[in-house]
Design a protein around this motif. Structure first.
Motif, PDB file in Angstrom:
ATOM      1  N   GLY A 176     -24.891  19.283  24.243  1.00  0.00           N
ATOM      2  CA  GLY A 176     -23.480  19.562  24.490  1.00  0.00           C
ATOM      3  C   GLY A 176     -22.714  19.561  23.193  1.00  0.00           C
ATOM      4  N   ALA A 177     -21.587  20.263  23.188  1.00  0.00           N
ATOM      5  CA  ALA A 177     -20.752  20.311  21.981  1.00  0.00           C
ATOM      6  C   ALA A 177     -19.995  18.997  21.801  1.00  0.00           C
ATOM      7  N   PHE A 178     -19.610  18.369  22.907  1.00  0.00           N
ATOM      8  CA  PHE A 178     -18.839  17.120  22.890  1.00  0.00           C
ATOM      9  C   PHE A 178     -17.599  17.233  21.992  1.00  0.00           C
ATOM     10  N   HIS A 179     -16.860  18.363  22.181  1.00  0.00           N
ATOM     11  CA  HIS A 179     -15.594  18.548  21.462  1.00  0.00           C
ATOM     12  C   HIS A 179     -14.516  17.649  22.055  1.00  0.00           C
ATOM     13  N   VAL A 180     -14.397  17.732  23.390  1.00  0.00           N
ATOM     14  CA  VAL A 180     -13.337  17.010  24.088  1.00  0.00           C
ATOM     15  C   VAL A 180     -13.807  15.612  24.463  1.00  0.00           C
ATOM     16  N   SER A 181     -14.981  15.538  25.096  1.00  0.00           N
ATOM     17  CA  SER A 181     -15.531  14.233  25.478  1.00  0.00           C
ATOM     18  C   SER A 181     -16.505  13.757  24.405  1.00  0.00           C
ATOM     19  N   LYS A 182     -17.039  12.573  24.597  1.00  0.00           N
ATOM     20  CA  LYS A 182     -18.032  12.033  23.666  1.00  0.00           C
ATOM     21  C   LYS A 182     -19.154  11.386  24.478  1.00  0.00           C
ATOM     22  N   PRO A 183     -20.335  11.190  23.879  1.00  0.00           N
ATOM     23  CA  PRO A 183     -21.452  10.612  24.645  1.00  0.00           C
ATOM     24  C   PRO A 183     -21.097   9.294  25.338  1.00  0.00           C
TER      25      PRO A 183
END
Length: 461
Positions: free
Chosen positions: A326-333
């Motif tokens: 995932g890009a995880f631009h907005v959310s994070k792991p």
């Protein structure tokens, strides 16, 4: 002592038994530029599978695969690394978006469907391998059947035939065999029996989404809804194809194929779960909408290890390798539920691509873009050469456009190359000058108007 089903050893040798982590990375380097961290992680995960198979069954069953979470923008090689890894080891591979799944109780794809899809892919792979093994025998049988159609054997017993008649029969048959192999008889008409194919498989709606019925009606009731034989007059060329398909179906043991396919999924299967960041989030509300956390909780047992019922038998998911991305631009792991985070112990960050990477992508990999376009034009007899400064300009433009607009990584190169090659591709069949040199000025000419206009650049490139 009977070995538990969970730790049943794979009887067939797969390539990951031969490749060291360094060799795996070297193979991936042929197709993917950079991203050393991600390559190293998948190489170790793959080698650990081989190591696990050499352990005593009791210990092997306890060792879970170290699933990987790849974090990085689109177009930097996340999917390509996983796909090449699967090709390298002949592993069943499935790429699927996590956002396609819905929470239990809602109409849509249920998470178990990914295991069923992976098993189907594995069955097709194993079946194809078995077909390759028996192909020569099948072709030989088909040749005999076609010769029987052209020169039917006498109904009288061989010992009742006069010796001279039988010798003439064999001589004629050998002449026909020679003509058949040379393709002389390809257009002659023969009558064969062809089985009608049944229409598409039934589908049912259930609380687990739309799934194919596990067993075709046709398998239960031969001749029902198709499967009946009918006589057709066809050319020998077509008859050979029909008969070969029928012969392959007869010679391949589908029970053995299903068993090997399930084993391969359980021990070598790879599922690439894309868009994991789209389901990251922990909602506390109790609305009627499908919650992202609900999808995560449904995914959890599959990734942890469970048994899924498929049309080819029960499949354990304990040792399937899951690669999340995932890009995880907005959310994070950290926005994933803790249980799911714990199931992806290896985190790898993939770096955005720069001009240097683009230069290498254009010329170094075995499937490099420059090589692809040159090969495509060669089919029209057009020889295209790119100068070093032209390649440098393409890489430079790709980097600038990625900075100004959305960063879509290496995919930007496809768009720019297409615009650069547009005129040549269009005119290639009737072009007079078959030798074309593409330099920096040509690249700039093709893209000048687009690059001048900021809005047009965002729209076209």
């Amino acid at each position: 002592m009977t070995q538990p089903k969970a730790v049943r050893q794979v009887p067939e040798e797969t390539k990951d038994t031969e490749l060291t982590p360094q060799e795996i990375v070297a193979e991936l380097d042929k197709y993917i530029i950079g991203q050393k961290g991600a390559k190293k992680a998948v190489a170790i995960a793959l080698r650990n599978r081989f190591r696990r198979r050499k352990l005593p069954p009791e210990l092997a069953d306890e060792i879970a695969p170290k699933n990987i979470l790849m974090i990085g923008p689109t177009g930097v090689g996340k999917t390509e690394i996983s796909r090449r890894l699967a090709k390298l080891t002949f592993s069943p591979f499935l790429k699927i978006e996590a956002s396609k799944f819905t929470e239990v109780g809602y109409v849509g794809r249920d998470v178990e469907s990914m295991i069923r899809d992976l098993v189907r892919i594995s069955v097709d792979m194993v079946k194809q391998e078995k077909i390759e093994e028996i192909r020569e025998k099948a072709k030989s049988n088909v040749e005999e059947k076609v010769l029987d159609l052209l020169l039917p054997p006498s109904r009288r017993k061989e010992n009742a035939l006069a010796e001279g008649d039988y010798d003439r029969f064999l001589e004629t048959r050998e002449k026909l065999r020679k003509q058949l192999s040379e393709g002389v008889l390809d257009d002659r008409l023969v009558e064969i029996e062809v089985k009608e194919k049944m229409a598409s498989p039934f589908e049912v709606f259930s609380n687990q989404g739309v799934e194919e019925i596990g067993i075709h009606i046709q398998e239960l009731l031969p001749g029902f809804l198709g499967g009946k034989s009918k006589k057709r007059r066809v050319k020998i060329r077509e008859a050979k194809e029909f008969l070969l398909e029928d012969e392959e179906r007869r010679l391949v043991d589908m029970e053995q194929v299903a068993r090997l396919a399930v084993e391969r999924v359980e021990h070598s299967g790879i599922i690439f779960l894309d868009e994991v960041d789209k389901i990251a989030g922990r909602e506390s509300g109790h609305g009627p909408e499908v919650s992202r956390e609900g999808v995560q909780r449904d995914l959890l047992p599959i990734i942890e290890g469970t048994t899924v019922n498929t049309r080819y038998g029960l499949v354990r998911t304990d040792h399937i390798l899951f690669i999340g991305a995932g890009a995880f631009h907005v959310s994070k792991p950290a926005d994933l539920i803790p249980e799911l985070q714990g199931r992806f112990p290896i985190r790898v960050e993939l770096t955005p691509l720069n001009k240097e990477d683009f230069l290498r992508i254009l010329i170094e990999p075995e499937n490099a873009l420059i090589k692809q376009y040159r090969a495509l034009m060669e089919t029209e007899g057009v020889h295209v050469e790119f100068t070093g400064d032209a390649i440098d300009e393409i890489a430079d433009i790709a980097e600038k456009v990625n900075e100004d607009a959305e960063n879509i990584g290496a995919r930007r190169l496809h768009t720019i190359m297409e615009k650069v090659m547009e005129e040549i591709s269009f005119a290639a069949p009737g072009i007079a000058d078959k030798n074309i040199l593409i330099d920096r000025s040509y690249v700039q000419d093709q893209l000048r108007d687009i690059l001048k206009d900021q809005d047009l650049r965002r729209f076209i490139l």
